[in-house]
Write a protein that holds these residues in place. Structure first.
Motif, PDB file in Angstrom:
ATOM      1  N   ARG A  99       0.800  -1.219   0.000  1.00  0.00           N
ATOM      2  CA  ARG A  99       0.000   0.000   0.000  1.00  0.00           C
ATOM      3  C   ARG A  99       0.844   1.286   0.000  1.00  0.00           C
ATOM      4  O   ARG A  99       0.323   2.394   0.014  1.00  0.00           O
ATOM      5  CB  ARG A  99      -0.909   0.020   1.239  1.00  0.00           C
ATOM      6  CG  ARG A  99      -1.782  -1.209   1.396  1.00  0.00           C
ATOM      7  CD  ARG A  99      -2.772  -1.326   0.265  1.00  0.00           C
ATOM      8  NE  ARG A  99      -3.711  -0.199   0.242  1.00  0.00           N
ATOM      9  CZ  ARG A  99      -4.504   0.122  -0.768  1.00  0.00           C
ATOM     10  NH1 ARG A  99      -4.442  -0.589  -1.884  1.00  0.00           N
ATOM     11  NH2 ARG A  99      -5.331   1.131  -0.688  1.00  0.00           N
ATOM     12  N   GLY A 100       2.149   1.122   0.017  1.00  0.00           N
ATOM     13  CA  GLY A 100       3.003   2.307   0.034  1.00  0.00           C
ATOM     14  C   GLY A 100       2.865   3.087   1.326  1.00  0.00           C
ATOM     15  O   GLY A 100       2.806   4.316   1.317  1.00  0.00           O
ATOM     16  N   CYS A 101       2.826   2.365   2.449  1.00  0.00           N
ATOM     17  CA  CYS A 101       2.613   3.018   3.747  1.00  0.00           C
ATOM     18  C   CYS A 101       3.836   3.858   4.144  1.00  0.00           C
ATOM     19  O   CYS A 101       4.927   3.716   3.582  1.00  0.00           O
ATOM     20  CB  CYS A 101       2.296   2.000   4.829  1.00  0.00           C
ATOM     21  SG  CYS A 101       3.652   0.872   5.196  1.00  0.00           S
ATOM     22  N   LEU A 102       3.635   4.733   5.120  1.00  0.00           N
ATOM     23  CA  LEU A 102       4.707   5.623   5.555  1.00  0.00           C
ATOM     24  C   LEU A 102       5.614   5.006   6.611  1.00  0.00           C
ATOM     25  O   LEU A 102       6.737   5.472   6.822  1.00  0.00           O
ATOM     26  CB  LEU A 102       4.105   6.921   6.101  1.00  0.00           C
ATOM     27  CG  LEU A 102       3.275   7.756   5.107  1.00  0.00           C
ATOM     28  CD1 LEU A 102       2.689   8.985   5.806  1.00  0.00           C
ATOM     29  CD2 LEU A 102       4.129   8.186   3.927  1.00  0.00           C
ATOM     30  N   ALA A 103       5.132   3.973   7.273  1.00  0.00           N
ATOM     31  CA  ALA A 103       5.892   3.390   8.384  1.00  0.00           C
ATOM     32  C   ALA A 103       7.200   2.749   7.935  1.00  0.00           C
ATOM     33  O   ALA A 103       8.218   2.810   8.632  1.00  0.00           O
ATOM     34  CB  ALA A 103       5.038   2.367   9.130  1.00  0.00           C
ATOM     35  N   HIS A 104       7.168   2.115   6.764  1.00  0.00           N
ATOM     36  CA  HIS A 104       8.373   1.473   6.198  1.00  0.00           C
ATOM     37  C   HIS A 104       8.996   0.464   7.180  1.00  0.00           C
ATOM     38  O   HIS A 104      10.220   0.420   7.334  1.00  0.00           O
ATOM     39  CB  HIS A 104       9.429   2.514   5.809  1.00  0.00           C
ATOM     40  CG  HIS A 104       9.021   3.337   4.634  1.00  0.00           C
ATOM     41  ND1 HIS A 104       9.844   4.321   4.108  1.00  0.00           N
ATOM     42  CD2 HIS A 104       7.911   3.345   3.869  1.00  0.00           C
ATOM     43  CE1 HIS A 104       9.234   4.887   3.079  1.00  0.00           C
ATOM     44  NE2 HIS A 104       8.053   4.320   2.918  1.00  0.00           N
ATOM     45  N   ARG A 105       8.126  -0.319   7.840  1.00  0.00           N
ATOM     46  CA  ARG A 105       8.647  -1.326   8.768  1.00  0.00           C
ATOM     47  C   ARG A 105       9.516  -2.362   8.052  1.00  0.00           C
ATOM     48  O   ARG A 105      10.464  -2.894   8.632  1.00  0.00           O
ATOM     49  CB  ARG A 105       7.482  -2.025   9.485  1.00  0.00           C
ATOM     50  CG  ARG A 105       6.781  -1.149  10.516  1.00  0.00           C
ATOM     51  CD  ARG A 105       5.758  -1.962  11.311  1.00  0.00           C
ATOM     52  NE  ARG A 105       5.178  -1.168  12.376  1.00  0.00           N
ATOM     53  CZ  ARG A 105       4.081  -0.439  12.255  1.00  0.00           C
ATOM     54  NH1 ARG A 105       3.454  -0.409  11.083  1.00  0.00           N
ATOM     55  NH2 ARG A 105       3.612   0.258  13.274  1.00  0.00           N
TER      56      ARG A 105
END
Length: 478
Positions: A99-105
């Motif tokens: 989803r292209g999240c910001l967390a970048h875990r």
């Protein structure tokens, strides 16, 4: 209509059938390649490959393997490189679920810097840095990172398959057990077991010369579960029409082995069965400290072959069964004097059909040589049950004070390499409480063999019905 589990098996069958026809007629299969190729791949038919020419090139490779494959290659299973190019690169991949999240875990979890993100924040994996640890997949909140494993690699529990330099699958001879799981599971039919069907035909043709010799077909008990459109007795009749002088049940050899393994486990106190060559090979490859615990007796195939050749030294013995590993077993020094050729059920179907024998219209030939216990060797648990019965019969013969009467068998069953691995690990560490390991490389036992026409739960029921028809319920013959 012939019944197969997959289209891959059907194509394999067609090649074997056409090669058999040409061999009966005395033709070189490569000399009439165009005739065979036109049967397998029609000019106007759609193909699964990029073009008809590639499909015919693959057919040429299938013909080569049907003729015995590469003599210098020790493996029973070969990989057709040009057929093995449809699978994506194995390992961890980022799917469309990202989803292209910001967390970048995922990026934070990777200590090797193998993960980057594009301008839309979608993750990418640099395969030159990735070590397939799976930490990124574990922390992804959308399960967007998937560990893709090729079907052949997933099927090979012995870890004998890896990606070669060309991207095609490669087989490690030192790890391969010849079980054939990769053959059955490869969706493109790129992994193929070498066939000795031409050898079998030539043996039959040679036997007709003067002076001749008798050709024996020894049938594995799992055959009773395979031919859905015909009875067991009709299959036996068909075998004789093919040219086999004598057809026997390998289950008779199983009865002999059950008695021998009963005596051996009583003497040694602990034993692993030796009926499944792939299981034995897995022990040799991975648990050398347990090799001396493997039964020293021959398998039912080899034992019956020995029995036949002791009575008739000129005889030729051809085993028919569900197992590709038997093709490797027949090459062993302890087995080769007794077995001249091995065919799978897939191959015997092609051999019968190459002679245009209508099995469904044949009369039945009665075959009743083995006990119900010997016939159940085809199932997981069958060997252990037979050994238990043999111990009981030995105790009955030898009396209440005999070693057989005092011995208490405590078997453990493992079918499938994963289950075998767990049990063998315990045995290697000396913590296994059981005194007999019945090991089979295929799930369910021999009915799960790669050379079967079909696989399924109903096959077990068919073997049980077949065993119930045995006249004898005793293993030790009078």
């Amino acid at each position: 209509m012939r019944i197969f589990d997959t289209k891959v098996q059907e194509i394999k069958y067609k090649v074997l059938c056409e090669v058999s026809k040409q061999t009966w007629e005395g033709q070189d299969s490569f000399a009439v390649f165009n005739d065979i190729a036109s049967v397998i791949v029609g000019k106007d038919e759609p193909t699964i490959g990029c073009c008809i020419y590639k499909e015919r090139a693959i057919v040429a490779e299938r013909i080569r393997i049907a003729l015995g494959g590469k003599k210098e290659d020790p493996n029973i299973v070969e990989v057709i490189d040009i057929a093995c190019d449809e699978c994506p690169e194995a390992g961890h991949v980022v799917t469309d679920l990202c989803r292209g999240c910001l967390a970048h875990r995922c990026k934070d979890a990777c200590k090797l810097g193998a993960i980057t993100h594009d301008h839309k924040q979608k993750a990418k994996i640099d395969k030159s840095k990735c070590v397939e640890c799976g930490k990124c997949a574990a922390v992804c909140p959308y399960n967007a990172i998937n560990n893709f494993i090729r079907p052949c690699e997933r099927a090979c529990k012995a870890k004998a398959i890896h990606m070669g330099e060309t991207g095609a699958a490669a087989i490690d001879s030192d790890k391969c057990t010849s079980c054939g799981s990769c053959v059955y599971k490869c969706p493109f039919g790129a992994a193929v077991d070498k066939s000795f069907i031409v050898d079998a035909i030539n043996i039959i043709k040679e036997s007709r010369k003067n002076p001749g010799f008798e050709v024996y077909a020894i049938m594995a008990p799992a055959i009773a579960s395979q031919f859905k459109y015909a009875s067991f007795g009709q299959i036996i009749t068909a075998m004789k029409k093919v040219g086999f002088d004598v057809v026997m049940e390998t289950a008779l050899g199983a009865d002999m082995v059950a008695v021998q393994e009963a005596e051996e486990v009583i003497e040694k106190g602990f034993l692993t069965t030796s009926c499944c060559p792939a299981f034995v090979k897995y022990i040799e490859n991975n648990y050398p400290e347990l090799v001396d615990k493997v039964s020293q007796n021959l398998s039912p195939m080899a034992q019956l072959g020995k029995y036949i050749k002791e009575k008739d030294p000129t005889a030729k013995v051809i085993f028919v069964g569900p197992c590709t590993a038997k093709k490797a077993e027949m090459k062993k020094e302890t087995v080769s004097p007794y077995i001249d050729c091995v065919l799978t059920f897939e191959e015997i179907q092609a051999l019968i059909d190459s002679m245009n024998i209508n099995i469904e219209n044949l009369e039945e030939t009665v075959l009743d040589e083995a006990s119900n216990f010997g016939r159940q060797f085809a199932l997981s648990g069958g060997v252990a049950n037979a050994v238990k019965e043999a111990i009981a019969e030995l105790a009955e013969q030898q009396g209440p004070e005999s070693e057989a009467a005092k011995f208490e068998l405590n078997p453990i069953l493992c079918d499938g390499i994963d289950k075998c691995k767990t049990v063998l690990m315990q045995a290697s560490k000396g913590v296994l409480k059981n005194n007999l390991i019945e090991g089979m490389a295929c799930s369910g036992g021999c009915i799960g063999g790669a050379g079967c026409l079909t696989h399924g739960e109903k096959n077990k029921d068919a073997i049980l019905k077949y065993s119930e028809k045995a006249t004898s319920n005793r293993i030790i013959k009078d």
